[in-house]
Scaffold this motif. Structure first.
Motif, PDB file in Angstrom:
ATOM      1  N   SER A  67     -20.688 -16.974   3.913  1.00 45.39           N
ATOM      2  CA  SER A  67     -20.265 -16.873   2.503  1.00 45.39           C
ATOM      3  C   SER A  67     -18.813 -16.493   2.409  1.00 45.39           C
ATOM      4  O   SER A  67     -17.822 -17.340   1.470  1.00 45.39           O
ATOM      5  CB  SER A  67     -20.974 -15.921   1.778  1.00 45.39           C
ATOM      6  OG  SER A  67     -20.458 -15.818   0.242  1.00 45.39           O
ATOM      7  N   ASP A 189     -15.680 -12.120  -4.242  1.00 42.68           N
ATOM      8  CA  ASP A 189     -16.748 -12.589  -3.104  1.00 42.68           C
ATOM      9  C   ASP A 189     -15.744 -13.337  -1.823  1.00 42.68           C
ATOM     10  O   ASP A 189     -15.954 -13.900  -1.135  1.00 42.68           O
ATOM     11  CB  ASP A 189     -17.232 -13.970  -3.588  1.00 42.68           C
ATOM     12  CG  ASP A 189     -16.595 -15.011  -4.385  1.00 42.68           C
ATOM     13  OD1 ASP A 189     -15.299 -14.652  -4.941  1.00 42.68           O
ATOM     14  OD2 ASP A 189     -17.321 -16.009  -4.718  1.00 42.68           O
ATOM     15  N   THR A 214     -14.497 -14.169  -9.524  1.00 44.93           N
ATOM     16  CA  THR A 214     -14.837 -14.729  -8.446  1.00 44.93           C
ATOM     17  C   THR A 214     -14.033 -15.998  -7.706  1.00 44.93           C
ATOM     18  O   THR A 214     -13.045 -16.429  -8.660  1.00 44.93           O
ATOM     19  CB  THR A 214     -16.279 -15.262  -8.613  1.00 44.93           C
ATOM     20  OG1 THR A 214     -15.971 -16.488  -9.588  1.00 44.93           O
ATOM     21  CG2 THR A 214     -17.239 -14.246  -8.918  1.00 44.93           C
TER      22      THR A 214
END
Length: 225
Positions: A67, A189, A214
């Motif tokens: 991720s 993130d 984000t």
């Protein structure tokens, strides 16, 4: 030519940190995304067996690989397309024996020799030929490098931060950049630390110092989504 709006004027008028990036006045800084701290073989994990590393840090590495690093790659590509400055800082001693490091790094045992494998930004985020990489010998890039001088020479007023570890070197950079007068955006993130709980706690702790957004939202904001 359209003159960019002054983000400080917008922030002051609205008493808010929620100011969209002005590309001409912005830069993206990746913090410590290097072999030392990203790879299982990295120096940060020396002295531990592969089994110990997997037991303690397996979820951390899995999250990075699945991720966080892909988010960083998307950010890097989008900022390059938008012609926004992309910069990097890495843990690196200026001397062979590391005598120039901070006392904290000496106590912790962090010593990354100049030119070593540990020193290199990971291949997935390899810096471009004309992108700036700043070696640092302390937690905060603003303490042990000339980054403030460099950012001001570049005309940067809005600093975007991503990297490792959220609750250590990233958090230090957020606080120092804020106190030095930059409008700080943290890409939530595209940062990570050893556990999700530590990451979330850090985001809550520094929320008063920075705008948090984000990767996908920021890419859309700069017109690259």
């Amino acid at each position: 030519m359209t003159v960019p709006k002054d983000p400080f004027a917008i922030a002051t008028a609205g008493l808010t940190r929620e100011v969209p990036l002005v590309p001409a006045l912005s830069a993206l800084l990746f913090i410590d995304v290097q072999n030392f701290s990203v790879r299982r073989e990295g120096g940060e994990f020396k002295g531990q067996t592969p089994e110990e590393i997997e037991s303690k840090y397996g979820p951390f590495f899995a999250h990075l690989e699945a991720s966080v690093i892909p988010a960083m790659q998307r950010l890097q590509a989008a900022f390059r397309r938008a012609q926004i400055e992309v910069m990097y800082t890495n843990i690196e001693s200026l001397t062979r024996d590391g005598r120039d490091r901070s006392l904290d790094y000496k106590v912790t045992g962090f010593h990354v020799p100049k030119g070593s494998w540990d020193d290199k930004v990971i291949d997935e985020l390899s810096p471009g030929d004309d992108e700036i990489v700043l070696p640092k010998g302390s937690s905060s890039v603003f303490v042990s490098t000339h980054i403030d001088y460099i950012l001001r020479n570049l005309g940067v007023k809005q600093l975007v931060l991503a990297g490792l570890l959220t609750d250590q070197c990233v958090e230090s950079a957020v606080r120092d950049a804020c106190d030095l007068g930059y409008l700080v955006t943290l890409v939530t993130d595209a940062c990570a630390t050893m556990t999700p709980e530590r990451h979330e706690n850090s985001l809550r702790t520094i929320k008063g110092y920075c705008r948090q957004i984000t990767t996908d939202a920021l890419i859309r904001e700069i017109g690259q989504g």
